[in-house]
Design a protein around this motif. Sequence first.
Motif, PDB file in Angstrom:
ATOM      1  N   THR A 135     -18.280-105.449  77.100  1.00  0.00           N
ATOM      2  CA  THR A 135     -18.957-106.151  78.185  1.00  0.00           C
ATOM      3  C   THR A 135     -17.944-107.032  78.912  1.00  0.00           C
ATOM      4  OG1 THR A 135     -19.668-107.723  76.473  1.00  0.00           O
ATOM      5  CG2 THR A 135     -21.322-106.201  77.324  1.00  0.00           C
ATOM      6  N   LYS A 138     -20.009-111.330  81.478  1.00  0.00           N
ATOM      7  CA  LYS A 138     -21.306-111.446  80.823  1.00  0.00           C
ATOM      8  C   LYS A 138     -22.158-112.570  81.398  1.00  0.00           C
ATOM      9  CE  LYS A 138     -24.224-112.795  77.329  1.00  0.00           C
ATOM     10  NZ  LYS A 138     -24.913-114.105  77.197  1.00  0.00           N
ATOM     11  N   TYR A 238     -26.184-106.610  82.631  1.00  0.00           N
ATOM     12  CA  TYR A 238     -24.870-106.690  82.003  1.00  0.00           C
ATOM     13  C   TYR A 238     -23.988-105.513  82.419  1.00  0.00           C
ATOM     14  CZ  TYR A 238     -27.177-110.057  78.937  1.00  0.00           C
ATOM     15  OH  TYR A 238     -27.870-111.127  78.443  1.00  0.00           O
TER      16      TYR A 238
END
Length: 246
Positions: A135, A138, A238
């Motif tokens: 990710t 974030k 995300y």
Amino acid sequence: MLNYDGEAAAYDATRGGVPRAEAAVEAVLGLVPPAARALLDIGCGTGIVTERIAGGRPGLRVFGSDAAHSMARLARQRVGGVVLADARRLPLPDAAVDAVTAVWLLHLLREEGAARAVVAQAARVLRPGGVFVTTVDKDAGHDVGSDIDEAFAPYLAPTPSDGTERITEYGAAHGLDVVGGAVFRGRGQGRTPLSAARAVRRGYYASRLALPGAAAEQLGQVLAELPGPDRRRADPQYRLLAFRRR
């Protein structure tokens, strides 16, 4: 930074639980090559995502690591191969796995050089042609244009440790090239003003907000006074990036 040993028991329930985990896993597995045979999930937390990665790809051996004792203990109940380890010093030999995942980890690493060190370790343990899926941005994913985001705006930390440009730069320096990406929804994570106020006062947003002195209490009060204090705002979105080891 939160005490993740203390947070372990309630962590899943306060972070979207199974729906969020399933959304993450669907996106992650879409970026892991079908030929991958061994995957390490670093910063695996309670193992709620790790377990579903394993269940979603038969034949893929999945391991996990986390630096918090209580998190690693919970994860072992879901995935047997979980070790207690700092992601900056992984206890694996070079070129040991075909894939490394880091879901909701890099944004927490505010210490100078920490995110770079984790990316370097991911590159080290990957076999040539292996992928690192992580990710990025974030905290920015939580910005859905709500009144909560307006209240947060004056306190935003200027340099997130998981910014896309920064992580791409770290990856390139360690032989990792961007080969793909994905976006997924943080199901069940839409905030209410009251939940955001409680989170601010408990230090949940330490990676995103700079709140010196009495600022946390002041921001908590502003949030608590917003209209519709119990009404959920939109879920976050995300972003994942996938890197291939040269």
